[in-house]
Structures are given as structure tokens and as C-alpha cells.
Design an enzyme around this catalytic site. Structure first.
Site, PDB file in Angstrom:
ATOM      1  N   ASP A   1     -12.999 -12.274 -53.619  1.00 20.33           N
ATOM      2  CA  ASP A   1     -12.953 -11.408 -52.441  1.00 20.33           C
ATOM      3  C   ASP A   1     -12.084 -11.940 -51.302  1.00 20.33           C
ATOM      4  O   ASP A   1     -11.520 -11.149 -50.546  1.00 20.33           O
ATOM      5  CB  ASP A   1     -14.371 -11.129 -51.937  1.00 20.33           C
ATOM      6  CG  ASP A   1     -15.066 -10.047 -52.774  1.00 20.33           C
ATOM      7  OD1 ASP A   1     -14.364  -9.287 -53.455  1.00 20.33           O
ATOM      8  OD2 ASP A   1     -16.302  -9.977 -52.740  1.00 20.33           O
TER       9      ASP A   1
ATOM     10  N   TYR B   1     -20.184  -3.877 -51.589  1.00 22.61           N
ATOM     11  CA  TYR B   1     -21.051  -4.953 -51.109  1.00 22.61           C
ATOM     12  C   TYR B   1     -20.818  -5.271 -49.646  1.00 22.61           C
ATOM     13  O   TYR B   1     -19.672  -5.330 -49.196  1.00 22.61           O
ATOM     14  CB  TYR B   1     -20.798  -6.241 -51.908  1.00 22.61           C
ATOM     15  CG  TYR B   1     -21.879  -6.536 -52.915  1.00 22.61           C
ATOM     16  CD1 TYR B   1     -23.111  -7.042 -52.504  1.00 22.61           C
ATOM     17  CD2 TYR B   1     -21.689  -6.315 -54.268  1.00 22.61           C
ATOM     18  CE1 TYR B   1     -24.111  -7.316 -53.413  1.00 22.61           C
ATOM     19  CE2 TYR B   1     -22.690  -6.575 -55.196  1.00 22.61           C
ATOM     20  CZ  TYR B   1     -23.897  -7.078 -54.757  1.00 22.61           C
ATOM     21  OH  TYR B   1     -24.882  -7.339 -55.673  1.00 22.61           O
TER      22      TYR B   1
ATOM     23  N   TYR C   1     -21.436  -8.328 -47.061  1.00 22.87           N
ATOM     24  CA  TYR C   1     -21.790  -9.735 -46.933  1.00 22.87           C
ATOM     25  C   TYR C   1     -22.020 -10.062 -45.460  1.00 22.87           C
ATOM     26  O   TYR C   1     -21.105  -9.937 -44.652  1.00 22.87           O
ATOM     27  CB  TYR C   1     -20.668 -10.628 -47.459  1.00 22.87           C
ATOM     28  CG  TYR C   1     -20.432 -10.491 -48.948  1.00 22.87           C
ATOM     29  CD1 TYR C   1     -21.200 -11.229 -49.849  1.00 22.87           C
ATOM     30  CD2 TYR C   1     -19.461  -9.636 -49.457  1.00 22.87           C
ATOM     31  CE1 TYR C   1     -21.003 -11.106 -51.219  1.00 22.87           C
ATOM     32  CE2 TYR C   1     -19.257  -9.510 -50.821  1.00 22.87           C
ATOM     33  CZ  TYR C   1     -20.027 -10.250 -51.700  1.00 22.87           C
ATOM     34  OH  TYR C   1     -19.831 -10.130 -53.050  1.00 22.87           O
TER      35      TYR C   1
END
Lengths: 669, 669
Positions: free
Chosen positions: A319, A407, A409
């Protein structure tokens, strides 16, 4: 909304600073300002006019000044800071170039064609362009029609393709498409059975295959917006108590944050997101700020999915190096992402055209009142004395959220008055899912590579490995890495009826290979010590790395994704400081071949004793999805701690005075 | 001080309830009330009049009703609860007797002489009496004079002596003395070189040996009271924002707490401290409370010190079974031990004379606003849509602090809206130290069994093993223990260039021996599932045990302390429910011989599949002291989590509405 005035006031000060010309107030580690991004762009386009070249900016960030220059500037901050430079990675006429741009000289001081494997960070713009390709691709349009779907409800997204031994590669992305029609939770409605590859240099579809037509998971139950959910609702909770006005507890001087005994510099980078530098702790007895951490950031995040079938095997994201944690950072929501006492700061990165892109409220800083106890003791054994001393815990949190597609984070760095620094990652957002024909596990006769989490929906098993670059400078920059082994010993004194005990043996680690550690059953404490500094009692001044959320990779070591992600083979590595070794997965991670990772650098087995060293720590999660993760994952958290260990002569929180508690105002009086 | 009115009000309601006669409002799992303690005492002394017997009450607590009785009462709470009974352990004429007292029948229904090894919980009174013996013991008084010390500044304390293979034992304690004179932090000024053993049945000194006269550590720098510390002070911190009046978020009905979807019963026991029972979660879709945990408490805490010399080798405490976590529980300090929104409850235990002893404010319950994110997502990929949904985290904490001499244990049980239950222990207070002649590590030429943490002061290395009894009843009481193994597999499809992936294999554990687990590198998830319940999708309804703070014992397995503490040999054990198996170290732990521990019970290797099962989890800490732990340890925390895993059909926090935020009142308007 608590104290919007304060926040606005702060912003305006900050904004003025950000857009002001480079002045002596600039800190050498400040991230590039909007005007600096514009200046970089002007300098680069002067050499490579876009009218004559195909030019895209893939990465623009601060080229860190040499460490000694920063350190000597710190000793005399009124002196001129080291020259401001930018590291610029461009694609120029289908080639990658790496430039160093000097902002004071207003010139390119280094310009290098990159001929190695792998490609630079992707830009948002090229990913968006690639994601839009299928929407005009006839075979895809036909398939959508054949499937009875409405193209206006289709949204596509891009995935990196990894590297699987190909000798020649092109800059390509895979494109996956999703169906909205009744939801905004696109990730839970993958349109599957189709492989689409986009050549992003030519910006065209280079491969299109339709294999089969798995069912499309339903929209019902996937939306997560409060405005759309239907009863039964969950309980409504009390909000956190609002912060009394004016109560922040910390201050910003430019990008330097001061709170309690801590002082640190806060930066923001397109690739890694938040960067904490020059963290030091004011030692009231020694009457000076003592260095703890020169620079820390998340160096890479490796997320291999565990479905080896045609449509999924390539899903092994990096990422930071492929997408950019800063580029995908999102604006934080006051009061919900960060509490009422938070101060928010903006971040900037360079768009594909080199112009600064502003991410408002990209980071927040706040005092955390966790409700925990900092220290306490009740003394009941002394006759006729009632003694009870309690200090409630408090800490300072720096937070950023990066939402890389599905996602989210939540990245926290927490400073404690005890001298500890805690790093935490919270994983939330939406699972990456695969469409299947099943609505009950009894129907399944094949391997499904995950969990049936909803009708026709497999939550695919995967890992998250978050690798931190921790350039600790414990009370100075020459440090050693020490293992404190806990060793069981037999009792030798025959008069003693006990048979065993444990004691410690300290091992100063000499070289990189001895510092590669898989954390497991072995009872050992890991420390960074300053071998040149001792406490008055003679103990080595140090900080301990207290692991948490440990997981090790399960892929075969020689598998392609694991070769590229070989920096996760150990939970801990220690290297001698080397300015060029910042990114554990290598500089060019998209389609990298694993020839520029931490695992390769450490093959040199360099000396790490009594040197400036960097610790690399990997936090890991194996994620076997469960139904609770649908349609929105409750935050799954992990973390680790850097803890002072014989760094101080005695407890640094002993002399913390109890807080003065306030009452909730009663305006009727 | 926030809302003292609320707290007082609550107390008075609670107090009325506590002293009221046993009514139909009594919950079968309620701890004994003061009037019940008095009734027990009356019944026992009627049979054994103290005028004719030497009688002391070592333990009085609720004799839990049989589980089926409790469960059937729960189905019809208006029915008569099962008979209230007390388990009473007395010392009667130098023998241990175990009585069951029936409170409704007002009689002793079982009276058993205990003839096995080990002794019951110590009383505070006998420890105090033993601690005072040296102060009148001539050789000790002479030694104090010879050492130039003032006896009025000496405070003594007791230590259990353990068991080291002796065939015959007596009820004895070791007595260690400390010197105040300039401090109230007695533990940091041990008067060493003397071994004093007290016979606590005869209440006299049975052994007195003076070996040497190590230096006495200084008083300077040891006091921790805000009123006595000297500059430089630490920073003064903001207090947590006070809670708006009336905002508690949870309610008590007797001892049953309801908050959000959770409901549980809160008890207090002299031996184990807080007891959480009947925790259930209201499933809004199924429209019912679903069982999660029948009963949980800290079963034992084993603290072996690692100095094998004459004065220290015996220091291997079992804090629950020897001293009593409830007996040593302390009153919590409002605002500092627990935040302003906390509600406090009192606790009671029986003194040596059987009369109830009240511990005011022994537990608190509060909503925690940690500043974390419960879940969030920013959706940026859908054209022309701005989507961001964030829910701040909140939880409910039940806290008790037990101060067993020098150490303060902060025991938390935290309920999350996501269905998780987190257990945490915070270790703070004062280290146990040994006096030595050294003031610098360079002077040390011998093994010191710890760290030089101050002049003449070794912080002795030790462990803490906290063993939880977790009687989970996942959606019913017949459960199985399941290991979900993560297994690396080769990719078999030759068209796929990837080589490996991992997948899960579920193993239902059949017997106790297969459920003994040392947590380490092995990638496995541990779950308790209900094999008779499945989700609509067919997944096994379960809860996962997410380990944290794992440490394994380092003593030799056949060493005496480790034989007694053999329940720590594995981090996880699973047993079939057996009402008598509550205390992992055995019923009589003082001088126990390890013949009644969890390790012995499980040798039967009973079937644990599809039965009512109990999970035992041991949280561990190896503690190598450091200077920061002097003179007061910053809290060191650890914990683990019970996490719903396919227990719900979908995220139980999806439909949590965002909180309504309040402003800080501005009374000038």
C-alpha cells in the site's frame, strides 16, 4: 461541535505559515509546502516542458537533508537551515527518472534515468483513467448488458498486478468492477468472472477475458450510512464529554509539537503518510531535551490475499510503495475520527501534474484521556497512616487515516508522559470479497479461500504486515542493539531447597544477521541502548521494543509475492543508518522483483554495533474474515511500544502532579 | 469533583439494597450481603461457640447454586431463587474445616474436616499479628539497636513460605521488616540479613536467624506523595473533561448491570475479587439476549521471584489463594482511579471473626471514551459522491484494584458494543527490592538476580502469571473448543504463476490434553463454538480467544514452586465444567503441594467436545526491573480479548447511530 473557533484560529495560523515564502522559520524536516510544490513543478517543467514531453509526477517529497546537517542546525536554529531539496520521481516519455531539485538554487541538481525493475508510485489520475476504461470497452459493455446490469451503476477500480517471474513487464493494472444499484458499498458487489488488464502508459485495455458469470451479491444489507440503515437500530451512545474551551494541552510551533516533556516534528509524505521526527524528552533533572527517535514512519504495508485462483492470485498489495499512504489519506471527521480536543492539520501532495493537492484535516493531534491509571499505590501496612496516591493516565495521540480503496487504516502514534511511544494501527472499512454461488456452507464442495460472510459472498483470507522504519537515536546517534535473554538456571547452593530460577544475559548484537528476529516463544527482551551513556548507577541507557500483534508470513519464501515482501520474513531487523534505505520494499515497488528490499540490503551483514542504527518492526495480522466483518469491519487493532528502560534515573512520572478536576458547568447558578 | 450528588444517591440506593433482608429481589449469584455474613457467623458460632473453641473464619463466600438451578431461575425470575448457601472455611482448634451453610434453613448442611495438604486463605488479622511479633522479639530489638535504627520507625510485613518438599508443615509465615524514617515507601527500605519465621497457630516466632547486615537503602527519593515531592516537578496535565450531569449510560438493577446490548451480573469475592456472571448480548435481530459467558474471574495469580538465595528463594506468591484478591482490594479514588462518569460500589468480606468488613468504593463501572474509532469508512471511488461514516468507540469498564502489599493490580473487564469482552491487568505500585552494598554496576562481581535500580537497591526479577477462569456459554451451555489452523499450501493449478497460499483447517478438540496450548509461532486461532448452533449461512456460532501478553514460565517443571504453579505450564487449557474446579492452584494454596491444580485435574483427559466447557487463560509478564520502576512503577498493562466470530449474522455495530455531541456550556450567554 466543540470550540470551532479554536480550530479555525489554529488553521488560519497554520495556513499562513504554509503559504508563506520559505523563511528562516522553515524547519529542515518540514514537508514541502504548496509553494514549494509549485516551485518544484516550475523547475521540472522548465527542463521538460509538457508541450514537448509526456510528463507525469509520480512522487514529490522532501529530500531529507543529511542527518549531520540537521543535527548541527538544531544546535543553532537561528542559523541557515540546510538547503531545501525535493526528491522527484517522474515518468518522462515512458521512462522513470529520479530528480533532486534544489529549491534555493532553483535547479535540478541530479537527474537520473532509472533502469531497474519495478515502477514508481501510481498517481490517482492514472488509476482513475484506467478505472474508466472498461466503461467504454465494447466487450465489457456487452457483458454488462448480457448480465442484465445497468452500466450507469457500474464503478471500476484498479489493482496492482504484482510480479510473477515475467522477464519483461509493462506498466499495467488490473481493473475490477463493482455494481452499486441500491448500495454505496461497492466492494461487496464485485462483478466477477472477468479479467481486465489496462496498459497505463498507453491508457488502453491490453487484455480482456470473460470466463464465467458468478452471481452478483445482493445490495440489501450492505449500506452502512446512518441515513439509510433500517431498524432494528443499535443503541445510541453517549458522546465523549466535550473539552472545556481553551484546553488543548499542547502547542504547535510551525510543525513542531510540544506536549508535556515531549517535543517532536510532524511531517506528511505522499508515500508513507505521517512522519514523526526528532522526538525528544525533556529530562527535568538533566535540564535538557534528550533524543529518542530521529525519524519514524510506516515504511511499507504488505497485504497478500490468499486466493490463488485466476482472478485473485495477483492480489498482494504494497500500500505504501504502490498506492501511497499519504495520497490515500482522508480528511478526518471532527468529534468522531478524533475527539473534541483535537487540532487538525492539512496535508499536501503533488498531483500528476505536479500541482499541490490539499487534503484538509489530514492529521489530528489530541490529548487522550483513556480512563486508565498512570500509576497508583494504596499503602495499608503502616499503622495509623492512610496513604493513597493515584495519577490518571493521559497521552498525546497523532492520528492519520489512510483509506486505500476498501480498507481504512487508522494510524496512531501515541506519546506517554512515562517516556513511552506507542504505535498502533486500527483496521476497519470494508472487506475485499469474492462472489460465489453459495448461500450456505453445506453447499460448498471446494476450497473457498475464506469465509462465507453473506449470501454469495466470500470474505477472502489475507494478511496485513505493517513495517515501521524506526530510526532511534537513544540519547545520541551512536547506539547498539541488545538482546536481554532470560535464561533458566539451576540453583547451585545445596542449602537452598529451590531448584531453579531465571536470570538475564545481555548480548550486544554485532551484525545485521544476528538482529533478524522472529518473535516467538524465546524469552528475550529487545533493546536499543547507547553504549556510550550510562545511568549514574551504571546501567546502559536504553529503550526497549515491546512487541505486539506479531504474525509471520505463511507464504513460501520463494514465492514471488513473498520475495517482494521479504522484509516481513522477520519481525525485527536492525540496519546501520543509510539515508537511501527508507522503504523496506524498495524504491520502485509496483511490479518489483524483490531485488531492493530490506532482506537484500541486510545480506551485506553490516556492523551495527555502536553506530547510528535503524530498527525495522513488522506488525502483523492474519485475517480470517467472519460474519461480523460484514458489511463494515469493527476496528481490529494492534500495536507495539518503545519503552524507556534505564533511560531515566527514576520514574519520569513520579513528580507528575495530580490534575485539577473541573465540574460540569451549571449555568442555572 | 464531578457530580458527587449522583454518586451519593446511587450509594444510598445500593446500600439500602445491601442491608435489606433477603427478598425475592436477590439474584442467585449475588455475593453475600452484610446481613448474610452475620447470619453465617451466627449459625457457625452456634455450632462452635468461640467460648469453647479456637475459631477463625478464613473464607466466607457464596456457595454457587448448581448451574441448572440458576438457568431455570433465569427463565422465570419471579420464581423462588435457589437456596442461598455459603461456603465457609474455618480454622477450628488448629484444624481446617469446610462448611456449607444454608441461609434459608439457617443451618450447616455440610461440615468436613480437611485433611489434605495446604492451608486456607490467610486472614488480615493473623498476618497483622505475625507482622507485629518481631517488634516485641528481643533478638530483633537488639539487632535494630545494633544497626543504629529506631524501632518506632520499623514496620513489618508477612510473606508466605511456599513448600519445598517438607513432609510435615505448620502454618507459618516469614516476616520481613522495613524502615520508614523519612519515607512512607517502606518496601524500598528492607531491613535485610534476617530470617524471621512466625508460627501463626501459636502466634509466636518459631525461627530467628540473623546472617549479615546489608546496608539500608536511603529514604531520599522514595516518597511518592504529591505533598512531599520536591522540584523539578513533572508537567501538570489537563484533567479528563468532566461528564455532563446525569450522563451515565448504564444502569444497575440490584447487581445486574445493563449497558448498550450487554447485561451482566457483578459480584465480589474475598478470594478472587470481581466476578462477572451471566454476560449476555441482546441480539436485536433475533430479539433476544444471547448467552456469552456464564462466569469469569481471576482464578489465581502466581508471582515467582527469581532470587534463589536464603532470604528470597521462598518468594513465590499465589495472590488469590494465599492472600485473597478481594481481601486486598482497595477503595478507589474518584476521578483518578476511575473517571468522572464512574459509579462506585462497595464490597464486603468476612473478617477473621466472621463479621462483614466493608470496602467502600471497591469497584467502579464507567463508560470509556478512548478516542478510538469503532468503525469508519471514507468512500472516494464513486464519482460525484462524498461518503464518510465514522463511529467513535465507546465501551463499558468494570474496574477493581487489588493492592497485595507492594504491588497494585488494576483489574479491568471491558465490554464493547461489537460483542467483544476485553480483560486487562495493569501492574503498578512499588517493586519488591533487595538491599545490596552496591551503588554502581561496576562494583558488582556476583549474580544479582535483578537490576540495580537505586543506590543499594536491586529490583528483583520476577514473573506475574494471571490465570483466568472463563466459563463461556456461547449461545447455550454445550460448546466445543476449536482450533482454526492456518496452513500453507502449494498452488496446484499449473496455469497460476503464484506458488503458495494459506487456508484454514478447523479442528474440534476432543479431550483436555489436546487443548493444552503454549502460544507461540504456530499460526492458529482458538475459538469456543456452539456445535449445535449455526448462522443462517452455516458457520459455527463462536467466540474467539485473542491472546495478548503471553509469557511462559521459565522455572524447571519439577521445581517446587512450578509444581504448585503448574497451571501456568500452558497458556490455554480447556476443561469440562465442574463446579468444584474454580481455583487453578487448588483450594488450599498456602503451602500447597501441587496435588490439586488444573494440571492435575486435566490428567484425567476428559472429553470436552459438545459439553459445558471452561477455558483457562494465563496472561504472563516477565519483569526485568528498570530504573523507571523506582520508586513507583508506571503502569505496565496486558490483556486479551474474547471476540465474537460468526456469532452474529453481520456486524453488531453497523446500526449504531452516531452520538449526539454536546458543547461545553458557555454560562456567559
Amino acid at each position: 461541535m466543540a470550540s470551532p473557533l479554536k480550530i479555525t484560529l489554529f488553521f488560519s495560523i497554520f495556513a499562513i505559515f504554509l503559504v508563506s515564502p520559505i523563511t528562516s522559520k522553515t524547519h529542515p524536516l518540514d514537508s514541502l509546502t504548496p509553494s514549494e510544490f509549485l516551485l518544484v513543478r516550475a523547475i521540472v517543467t522548465q527542463s521538460y516542458p509538457p508541450s514537448h514531453h509526456k510528463l507525469t509526477f509520480q512522487y514529490v517529497g522532501l529530500e531529507e537533508p543529511e542527518k549531520p546537517l540537521v543535527k548541527s542546525w538544531l544546535l543553532k536554529p537561528s542559523s541557515n537551515p540546510p538547503p531545501r531539496q525535493a526528491l522527484v520521481v517522474i515518468r518522462l516519455n515512458h521512462q522513470t527518472r529520479e530528480l533532486i531539485v534544489d529549491l534555493s538554487k532553483r535547479s535540478i541538481v541530479s537527474d537520473r534515468l532509472y533502469g531497474g525493475s519495478g515502477y514508481p508510485l501510481l498517481t490517482i489520475e492514472e488509476q482513475e483513467a484506467a478505472a474508466n476504461l472498461p466503461l467504454k470497452h465494447e466487450p465489457f459493455l456487452e457483458s454488462i448488458k448480457r448480465r442484465g446490469l445497468n452500466i450507469s451503476e457500474v464503478v471500476c477500480s484498479t489493482q496492482t498486478i504484482g510480479w510473477y517471474g515475467e522477464l519483461k513487464t509493462k506498466r499495467e493494472l488490473k481493473v475490477t468492477c463493482y455494481y452499486l444499484n441500491g448500495t454505496i458499498n461497492m466492494y461487496l458487489r464485485p462483478i466477477q468472472g472477468i479479467t481486465i488488464v489496462a496498459d497505463i502508459e498507453e491508457m488502453k485495455i491490453s487484455e480482456y477475458t470473460e470466463r464465467d458469470v458468478p452471481p452478483l451479491p445482493k445490495a440489501a444489507g450492505t449500506d452502512y450510512r446512518a441515513s439509510t440503515i433500517t431498524p432494528p437500530f443499535g443503541p445510541r451512545f453517549n458522546a465523549a464529554p466535550p473539552t472545556p474551551s481553551g484546553q488543548r494541552g499542547f502547542k504547535f510551533d510551525g510543525n513542531v509539537v510540544s506536549w508535556a516533556n515531549w517535543k517532536f516534528h510532524l511531517g506528511f509524505d505522499a508515500r508513507v503518510g505521517p512522519v514523526i521526527s526528532l522526538a525528544s524528552f525533556y529530562d527535568a533533572d538533566k535540564k535538557k531535551h534528550r533524543q529518542v527517535m530521529y525519524r519514524s514512519f510506516i515504511s511499507e504495508l504488505f497485504v497478500p490475499y490468499q486466493d490463488p485462483t485466476e482472478e485473485w492470485y495477483h492480489v498482494t498489495f504494497f500500500d505504501c510503495g504502490e498506492f501511497g499512504f499519504g495520497i490515500y489519506a482522508v480528511s478526518l471527521e471532527p468529534l468522531n475520527d478524533c475527539p473534541s480536543n483535537a487540532v487538525f492539520v492539512d496535508g499536501y501532495y503533488a498531483g500528476q501534474d505536479g500541482k499541490p493537492v490539499r487534503v484538509p484535516d489530514v492529521m489530528c493531534v489530541f490529548e487522550r484521556h483513556s480512563g486508565d491509571v498512570m500509576w497508583r499505590h494504596t499503602e495499608a501496612e503502616i499503622p495509623n497512616q492512610k496513604i493513597r496516591e493515584v495519577r490518571p493516565d493521559i497521552s498525546l495521540v497523532v492520528r492519520m487515516v489512510s483509506t486505500v480503496g476498501n480498507y481504512d487504516y487508522v494510524l496512531d502514534c501515541e506519546f506517554k508522559p512515562s517516556g513511552s511511544i506507542k504505535f498502533a494501527v486500527g483496521l476497519t472499512g470494508v472487506l475485499e470479497v469474492k462472489a460465489v454461488p453459495y448461500t450456505h456452507t453445506d453447499q460448498i464442495r471446494e476450497e473457498i479461500y475464506g469465509t462465507l460472510i453473506a449470501d454469495n459472498t466470500i470474505g477472502v483470507s489475507h494478511d496485513h504486515f505493517v513495517t515501521y522504519h524506526l530510526d532511534l537515536d537513544i540519547d545520541g546517534d551512536t547506539n547498539s542493539f541488545m538482546k536481554t535473554h532470560l535464561i533458566t538456571k539451576p540453583v547451585s547452593d545445596k542449602k537452598i531447597p529451590r531448584k531453579s530460577y531465571w536470570n538475564v544475559e545481555h548480548e550486544i548484537v554485532k551484525t545485521e544477521s544476528d538482529a533478524k528476529i522472529q518473535i516467538g516463544l524465546d524469552p528475550v527482551e529487545l533493546l536499543v541502548v547507547n553504549p556510550n551513556k550510562k545511568t549514574k548507577l551504571g546501567n546502559k541507557v536504553g529503550y526497549r521494543l515491546v512487541p505486539g500483534s506479531v504474525a509471520s508470513p505463511l507464504l513460501a519464501t520463494d514465492d514471488y509475492p513473498q520475495t517482494r515482501g521479504a522484509f516481513t520474513n522477520y519481525n525485527v531487523w536492525v540496519t546501520p543508518y543509510n539515508k537511501s534505505e527508507k522503504w523496506a520494499g524498495g524504491r520502485y515497488v509496483d511490479q518489483s522483483r524483490g531485488d531492493d528490499t530490506l532482506a537484500v540490503w541486510t545480506e551485506k551483514n553490516r556492523n551495527i554495533e555502536n553506530r547510528d542504527i535503524v530498527v525495522w518492526y513488522t506488525m502483523g495480522f492474519h485475517h480470517v474474515p467472519c460474519q461480523e466483518d460484514f458489511p463494515m469491519m469493527p476496528t481490529l487493532s494492534g500495536g507495539f511500544e518503545l519503552k524507556p528502560t534505564n533511560f531515566f534515573e527514576y520514574s519520569p512520572v513520579l513528580k507528575t502532579l495530580p490534575p485539577q478536576h473541573l465540574n460540569w458547568p451549571d449555568c442555572t447558578k
